[in-house]
Write an enzyme that holds these catalytic residues in place. Structure first.
Site, mmCIF file in Angstrom:
data_model
loop_
_atom_site.group_PDB
_atom_site.id
_atom_site.type_symbol
_atom_site.label_atom_id
_atom_site.label_comp_id
_atom_site.label_asym_id
_atom_site.label_seq_id
_atom_site.Cartn_x
_atom_site.Cartn_y
_atom_site.Cartn_z
ATOM 1 N N ASP A 66 39.142 48.030 34.424
ATOM 2 C CA ASP A 66 39.120 47.166 35.610
ATOM 3 C C ASP A 66 38.089 47.629 36.631
ATOM 4 O O ASP A 66 37.497 46.811 37.332
ATOM 5 C CB ASP A 66 40.516 47.083 36.242
ATOM 6 C CG ASP A 66 41.300 45.901 35.679
ATOM 7 O OD1 ASP A 66 40.749 44.794 35.645
ATOM 8 O OD2 ASP A 66 42.452 46.101 35.267
ATOM 9 N N GLU A 97 39.743 41.853 40.116
ATOM 10 C CA GLU A 97 39.554 43.066 39.292
ATOM 11 C C GLU A 97 39.749 44.323 40.146
ATOM 12 O O GLU A 97 40.300 45.318 39.674
ATOM 13 C CB GLU A 97 38.159 43.110 38.654
ATOM 14 C CG GLU A 97 37.765 41.922 37.798
ATOM 15 C CD GLU A 97 38.583 41.733 36.530
ATOM 16 O OE1 GLU A 97 39.644 42.352 36.379
ATOM 17 O OE2 GLU A 97 38.144 40.942 35.687
ATOM 18 N N HIS A 100 43.382 44.748 40.524
ATOM 19 C CA HIS A 100 43.940 45.296 39.275
ATOM 20 C C HIS A 100 43.717 46.813 39.231
ATOM 21 O O HIS A 100 44.633 47.578 38.951
ATOM 22 C CB HIS A 100 43.258 44.683 38.043
ATOM 23 C CG HIS A 100 43.454 43.213 37.912
ATOM 24 N ND1 HIS A 100 42.782 42.453 36.978
ATOM 25 C CD2 HIS A 100 44.252 42.345 38.575
ATOM 26 C CE1 HIS A 100 43.147 41.191 37.093
ATOM 27 N NE2 HIS A 100 44.040 41.100 38.049
ATOM 28 N N TYR A 104 47.124 50.039 39.321
ATOM 29 C CA TYR A 104 47.610 51.123 38.455
ATOM 30 C C TYR A 104 47.918 52.357 39.299
ATOM 31 O O TYR A 104 48.854 53.101 39.017
ATOM 32 C CB TYR A 104 46.575 51.464 37.375
ATOM 33 C CG TYR A 104 46.147 50.261 36.551
ATOM 34 C CD1 TYR A 104 47.040 49.661 35.668
ATOM 35 C CD2 TYR A 104 44.867 49.728 36.663
ATOM 36 C CE1 TYR A 104 46.658 48.554 34.920
ATOM 37 C CE2 TYR A 104 44.474 48.630 35.919
ATOM 38 C CZ TYR A 104 45.373 48.044 35.050
ATOM 39 O OH TYR A 104 44.987 46.955 34.326
ATOM 40 N N GLU A 165 37.741 41.586 28.489
ATOM 41 C CA GLU A 165 38.878 40.862 29.086
ATOM 42 C C GLU A 165 39.975 40.538 28.075
ATOM 43 O O GLU A 165 41.159 40.672 28.364
ATOM 44 C CB GLU A 165 38.395 39.517 29.678
ATOM 45 C CG GLU A 165 37.352 39.626 30.764
ATOM 46 C CD GLU A 165 37.956 39.900 32.128
ATOM 47 O OE1 GLU A 165 39.172 40.083 32.232
ATOM 48 O OE2 GLU A 165 37.186 39.925 33.098
ATOM 49 N N GLU A 199 43.802 38.379 33.271
ATOM 50 C CA GLU A 199 42.797 38.631 32.221
ATOM 51 C C GLU A 199 42.734 37.446 31.257
ATOM 52 O O GLU A 199 41.673 37.139 30.705
ATOM 53 C CB GLU A 199 43.084 39.923 31.454
ATOM 54 C CG GLU A 199 43.227 41.203 32.283
ATOM 55 C CD GLU A 199 42.125 41.462 33.283
ATOM 56 O OE1 GLU A 199 41.177 40.664 33.410
ATOM 57 O OE2 GLU A 199 42.215 42.479 33.987
ATOM 58 N N HIS A 202 40.552 34.911 32.946
ATOM 59 C CA HIS A 202 39.175 35.425 32.988
ATOM 60 C C HIS A 202 38.500 35.259 31.623
ATOM 61 O O HIS A 202 37.344 34.833 31.537
ATOM 62 C CB HIS A 202 39.144 36.916 33.360
ATOM 63 C CG HIS A 202 39.673 37.212 34.733
ATOM 64 N ND1 HIS A 202 39.752 38.486 35.236
ATOM 65 C CD2 HIS A 202 40.148 36.389 35.709
ATOM 66 C CE1 HIS A 202 40.257 38.442 36.471
ATOM 67 N NE2 HIS A 202 40.511 37.184 36.766
HETATM 68 FE FE LIG Z 1 41.251 42.935 35.526
HETATM 69 FE FE LIG Z 2 39.422 40.384 34.212
#
Ligand SMILES: [Fe+2]
Ligand SMILES: [Fe+2]
Length: 328
Positions: A66, A97, A100, A104, A165, A199, A202
């Site tokens: 990401d 992104e 994302h 985490y 992706e 994702e 995307h």
């Molecule tokens: Fe992502």
């Molecule tokens: Fe993505």
């Protein structure tokens, strides 16, 4: 020659899909801080040390992908897309992104110590399979670092992006989805499922852009072969990566099957035939994806488990009065 600057006009569609993808992306908007992964602390403590290690490494690898997509993939591609509406959709995706990549860390911070987290990020930097994934994809993005690029360079960068992706994420997504399918680490999986949903859209959108470029290629068959060779190179690396992080928890065969299943999905997003035979995807992983609070299909709406949204603090006029001494 002097550049003419164009302004994006949403009143006349550039094509028959940009508006629809814009709307869908907006519907899927979320931020990591509105989820509560700390609910998983008891579940985390119940996992074996091997399982915890596998989970942390999987999330570390996902963070790298990401980060690459947000910092390099999307920005480089945006530069070479003509439609201003398509550029806008990609800009939105680029922002997601970054969310994302950060999310985490939101999971890490509730289940791991600072030292554990630092160890994982160091592991990411030293893991040859992860570094191979990133450097292989990055090469195609970096080929766009010039004002004019060939249609084949653009097709390969878009194709590499679809592989990232729709294919490369899934060796990492497997473990949080597998645990969630059995009622473990469910709150963290709510974040993961939002990422999977993003994702998914995307991969479809960038795949459509790739297909548009493919139609204009001077030698499409040659470019297709080049992309399939890239897929195989990455596939071999995924198998080794999978063995490294999943052998200790006994899930290697299941993850490899899931990797092949998603490689086929990436090919379909590019308008190509499937290349891998897939017999059975682990039903627990599919179960992990299909819990009713979150949907991962392309037309999914916002998740209904947006827990912190009730803690809204309404802004008042005085909130906008700033101390001018500190406003730069
Ligand atoms: Fe992502
Ligand atoms: Fe993505």
């Amino acid at each position: 020659m002097e550049t003419t600057y164009r302004a994006v006009n949403w009143n006349t569609p550039d094509n028959d899909y940009a508006g629809m993808f814009w709307e869908q992306n907006i519907k899927q908007f979320w931020v990591d801080t509105e989820y509560i992964p700390s609910k998983d602390i008891d579940s985390w403590k119940s996992l074996s040390p091997e399982m915890r290690e596998c989970y942390k490494k999987a999330l570390g690898g996902l963070t790298l992908l990401d980060t690459l997509q947000s910092h390099t993939g999307m920005p480089k591609i945006i530069d070479h897309i003509y439609s201003l509406q398509n550029k806008a959709v990609l800009s939105y995706m680029c922002m997601m992104e970054a969310i994302h990549a950060k999310s985490y860390s939101t999971i890490f911070t509730t289940v791991a110590t600072t030292q554990d987290i630092e160890d994982i990020f160091a592991w990411v930097q030293n893991n040859k399979y992860l570094q191979f994934k990133a450097s292989t994809i990055d090469k195609y993005y970096r080929a766009l670092e010039k004002p004019n690029v060939s249609q084949e360079d653009l097709f390969m960068a878009l194709g590499a992006s679809v592989l990232l992706e729709s294919f490369l994420f899934y060796s990492g997504f497997f473990i949080p989805l597998w645990l969630c399918g059995q009622g473990q680490m469910v709150a963290s999986a709510d974040i993961i499922k939002k990422i999977v949903a993003d994702e998914s859209i995307h991969g479809v959108f960038v795949g459509l852009l790739a297909q548009d470029v493919y139609k204009k290629l001077p030698n499409p068959e040659k470019s297709k072969q080049k992309l399939e060779a890239l897929l195989h190179e990455l596939y071999d690396n995924e198998l080794k990566y999978t063995e490294e992080i999943y052998t200790d928890v006994g899930l290697t065969a299941d993850v490899k099957e899931y990797v092949r299943y998603n490689a086929n999905k990436a090919l379909m997003n590019l308008g190509f035939q499937e290349l891998f035979e897939v017999k059975n995807v682990n039903p627990i992983v599919l179960n992990g994806l299909n819990l009713e609070t979150t949907q991962h299909d392309f037309f999914s709406k916002k998740s209904t488990n947006y827990e912190k949204s009730t803690e809204i603090v309404h802004l008042r006029d005085e909130d906008f009065v700033f101390d001018t001494a500190v406003v730069v």
